[in-house]
Design an enzyme around this catalytic site. Structure first.
Site, PDB file in Angstrom:
ATOM      1  N   LYS A  33       0.847  -1.197   0.000  1.00 45.16           N
ATOM      2  CA  LYS A  33       0.000   0.000   0.000  1.00 45.16           C
ATOM      3  C   LYS A  33       0.881   1.245   0.000  1.00 45.16           C
ATOM      4  CE  LYS A  33      -0.477  -0.105   5.045  1.00 45.16           C
ATOM      5  NZ  LYS A  33      -1.422  -0.111   6.171  1.00 45.16           N
ATOM      6  N   TYR A  63      11.181  31.796   0.805  1.00 47.83           N
ATOM      7  CA  TYR A  63       9.959  32.452   1.254  1.00 47.83           C
ATOM      8  C   TYR A  63      10.032  32.801   2.744  1.00 47.83           C
ATOM      9  CZ  TYR A  63       7.545  30.951  -3.040  1.00 47.83           C
ATOM     10  OH  TYR A  63       7.163  30.764  -4.328  1.00 47.83           O
TER      11      TYR A  63
END
Length: 832
Positions: free
Chosen positions: A500, A727
């Site tokens: 998974k 940023y």
């Protein structure tokens, strides 16, 4: 009565068979099989060796006997030479297997008190059957024929699903030529009948439409009540002429005709629903159904009339009608690529069903362009020139903008479609070679074809993603870890491997292929789309879906994915989806019990009822029952883990109160294998340990980490003192600094928590800290103290920085680090 027959002698008498071998004379019979591939060790099963022009079931007798099947029903004695080594099988000889099965169906039906409702017609049989089940199953114990089991064999198999507890049996009956209906009528002996409609399907085998209607009406000989649509004048006329001859007790009709018993007064179409008003026995009634196409209105009205005739209240009917859900085997509406809408009807190819499918297509309002992808029509007695001229006229009349014809006949008559935008291909493969999903952006698309064209293969074209950041996966390490873990197991213990979340970020297909080659028994994925991708890539081993969503059940069945069933709702929905499609029965599923994790799973107090329901579900094979440990990796929680073991054992006993069939059990994950090997049972589930990760040092010392994450230096620059980086810079540089810009960011799985010096990378022989915030696609590191240049390799984790270090810096666990690596990061696989 839970069995078809209680023992070998009784079964032989019901079949009219001679007993050749009594291996287990007291073994009852509960399940009938005609496809040897569907036998999976289920007790009380009987295999009928049917001979046909294409195959002979006697070829598989030796194999089934070796697998331990209880009963073999043969029509020739030669296979007995192969059965000397299998004395446990009960072997019966009959004159002809299908005829014997039909005799069995009659004898079994005579023992069951359920009212029998038979449905026939050219279209709508399955939908009417399934909708009646939806409307009635809460009030009655209803058995309905599976899927489209309406043939000589299918009806016999359906009737043998009846049990004494059932109150109503709804049976489909279909014919394709003269002389077939009498035996179906003898088997079913219905008390009530529904004649849905008449159309051109199989018309080539009948001299006239009247002859075909007459043959279908033979099903209803002696019924107490027959329902039909009064607007089908040919059906009405023949019922009117032959009803007394067939000893039909009472006829009830619905329709817009003034003489209909239930007269339709008005239909009001909304965007996604239809309000229908009708008059019945002097009173006005109304229903609202969540469909707007003509076929659904017709199917709903058959159900409505039946419910009224049986005395159900108007309120009960209206509520049920408003909750009807689609029968997925036909006219599926799906979201398509690039904003398109798909209408999928790759089930049959007669002209009448094509008209209904076109109607459904034209009801779509999402996009301005209407495209039809249609195959040759197989079920028609018309001359092909006339047939395809009529098809072209229908498409133009309805307003279809674009037509793609697939099949040799459509190619031959392509000139009939010269008045519209059209392309033709001789077969599906030829079309797939040029299929580009961009050509279908922003369109409403009908996909309509016969089964032989395999239109399910028309799928999206996938694009390859390229990125400078790579995750290196060492498959040699994976094999080593699998070998190490198997060394902790008993030889008979099976292995289910978790792939998974993109195989914990490692790339599901390559991992799956390696595991398949090295003999893992199961794969497990979280969601159906993960399993579908594996199937499409060619993985054939068993795949379990741990978080199945009801919207994906049909796809799961189509791709033979095995769901985890964790609640009564998921059980009901999956069985409903299974019975609506042509899937192999019995279908393997896995039952989850909640023992303390308190996420998904049946609670202990639900298990007796669950066992009772499972006992009656012939469509399912319970392959395994399992639970999930909450804290197997931490000694502080060992008392909880022991409590879970005890609850699991208690839950199994509760389930087996009513459900006696054998199944496998499992509860251990990787850490459980290390710490509680005595609890390994039939299967263990291997997860992160297979990838070389364990929460405890003592267990990871023999494992090898499989994954390493690298990127490269995109640019090196000098940034002046007092400047910020990236940023929202929280700190300004205290000195001029060499900065390396890396093409990896949080969109790749590099956590923002590592920014501003909390984490770092390995370049040029030493660690370098991150500077500033981690951006979506880039990160910056301080390389003041090393010599590096553009293109140099950068280790995010691997031989020098462990995944445990990163998890600690992020205040999380290694699972999150691995599974956060996005699929846009290229995977490179190393083979040793």
């Amino acid at each position: 009565m839970d069995h078809i027959a209680s023992n070998c002698r009784e079964f032989a008498e019901m079949l009219g068979a001679r007993v050749l071998q009594e291996g287990k004379p007291e073994e009852p019979v509960s399940h009938l099989i005609i496809d040897s591939r569907l036998y999976r060790g289920r007790a009380e099963s009987a295999f009928f060796a049917i001979r046909s022009s294409r195959n002979d079931g006697h070829r598989y007798v030796r194999e089934l006997a070796g697998q331990g099947i209880s009963y073999l029903i043969l029509s020739r004695t030669e296979p007995m030479e192969d059965l000397g080594d299998y004395p446990a099988a009960n072997v019966l000889l009959v004159d002809e297997a299908v005829a014997a099965m039909q005799r069995l169906a009659i004898r079994h039906r005579e023992r069951c008190p359920a009212k029998r409702l038979a449905i026939t017609g050219s279209n709508g049989k399955t939908v009417v059957k399934e909708w009646l089940y939806q409307l009635l199953h809460k009030a009655l114990r209803v058995m309905r024929s599976p899927r489209s089991y309406n043939s000589q064999v299918g009806v016999a198999l359906s009737l043998c699903l009846l049990r004494k507890r059932h109150q109503l049996a709804i049976i489909e009956a279909g014919i394709s030529q003269v002389g077939e209906m009498e035996m179906l009528a003898d088997m079913i002996a219905p008390q009530v009948g529904i004649f849905t409609n008449i159309g051109p399907a199989h018309q080539e085998n009948f001299q006239s439409m009247e002859q075909k209607i007459g043959e279908k009406l033979k099903l209803f000989k002696g019924v107490a009540k027959l329902l039909y649509c009064r607007d089908h004048e040919a059906i009405h006329q023949l019922i009117d002429r032959t009803g007394s001859q067939l000893a039909i007790g009472k006829t009830l009709s619905w329709g817009r005709h003034s003489q209909a018993d239930m007269q339709i007064l008005a239909e009001e179409l909304g965007l996604d629903k239809c309000l229908i008003r009708a008059s019945y026995e002097g009173r006005e009634h109304s229903i609202e159904i969540p469909f707007t196409d003509r076929a659904s209105v017709e199917n709903a009205c058959h159900c409505w009339l039946y419910m009224l005739s049986e005395g159900y209240s108007a309120a009960h009917i209206a509520e049920g009608m408003s909750r009807l859900h689609p029968v997925a085997m036909r006219l599926e509406q799906l979201d398509g690529v690039q904003g398109s809408t798909l209408i999928n009807d790759s089930y049959n190819s007669d002209f009448h069903s094509l008209e209904l499918a076109i109607d459904q297509l034209m009801l779509q309002r999402k996009n301005p362009v209407y495209t039809a992808i249609i195959s040759d029509i197989d079920q028609s007695a018309e001359l092909e020139n006339e047939l395809y001229a009529k098809m072209a006229g229908l498409l133009l009349q309805k307003g279809v903008n674009r037509f793609i014809g697939i099949g040799e006949s459509l190619c031959a008559y392509s000139r009939q479609f010269e008045g519209m935008d059209s392309r033709f291909f001789s077969n599906t493969e030829q079309f797939l070679e040029v299929l580009d999903h961009k050509d279908f952006a922003g369109q409403n698309i009908l996909i309509k074809g016969g089964r032989r064209f395999a239109f399910e293969r028309i799928c999206d074209i996938l694009s390859e993603k390229i990125h400078e950041t790579v995750l290196e996966i060492d498959l040699g390490c994976l094999r080593h870890n699998l070998h190490e873990l198997r060394g902790l197991l008993r030889p008979e213990t099976e292995v289910m491997v978790m792939v998974k979340a993109f195989a914990y970020g490692s790339g599901a297909y390559e991992i799956a292929r390696t595991l398949e080659y090295h003999g893992a028994d199961y794969l497990a994925v979280a969601y159906a789309d993960e399993g579908i991708r594996l199937r499409e890539a060619g993985i054939k081993m068993r795949i379990v879906v741990l978080n199945p969503e009801s919207s994906t059940y049909d796809a799961m069945i189509r791709y033979k994915l095995e769901p985890q069933i964790y609640s009564f709702k998921t059980l009901e929905r999956f069985v409903r989806a299974l019975e609506a499609r042509e899937a192999d029965w019995p279908y393997s599923v896995h039952i989850k019990i909640n023992t303390g994790m308190n996420r998904l799973g049946f609670d202990l107090h639900e298990l007796e009822e669950l066992g009772e329901q499972l006992r009656d579900m012939t469509s399912l094979h319970i392959d395994s029952v399992f639970s999930h440990l909450a804290a197997s990796d931490e000694g502080d929680f060992d008392s909880l883990t022991q409590k879970q073991f005890d609850r699991f054992e208690q839950g199994l006993k509760l389930l087996q109160t009513h459900y006696k069939a054998k199944f496998k059990t499992h509860i251990l994950n990787s850490q459980g294998v290390f710490r509680f090997p005595e609890e390994q049972r039939d299967i263990v589930r291997l997860g992160l340990a297979l990838y070389g990760v364990s929460s405890e040092e003592r267990y990871r010392k023999n494992l090898q980490e499989v994954s390493r994450l690298y990127t490269t230096v995109s640019q090196v620059r000098h940034v002046a003192q007092g400047e910020g980086i990236g940023y929202n810079p929280k700190q300004m540089l205290k000195e001029t600094t060499r900065i390396a810009v890396l093409p990896i960011g949080y969109a790749d799985g590099l956590s923002r928590a590592l920014g501003n010096g909390r984490g770092g990378v390995f370049i040029g022989g030493q660690r370098c800290p991150f500077v500033g915030n981690i951006c979506m696609d880039m990160a910056m590191v301080d390389v003041n103290s090393i010599a590096c240049q553009e293109g140099d390799q950068v280790e995010i984790f691997g031989d020098h920085i462990s995944i445990y270090d990163i998890a600690k810096q992020m205040n999380t666990i290694p699972y999150e680090v691995l599974t956060s690596i996005s699929e846009r990061v290229k995977r490179i696989y190393l083979h040793q």
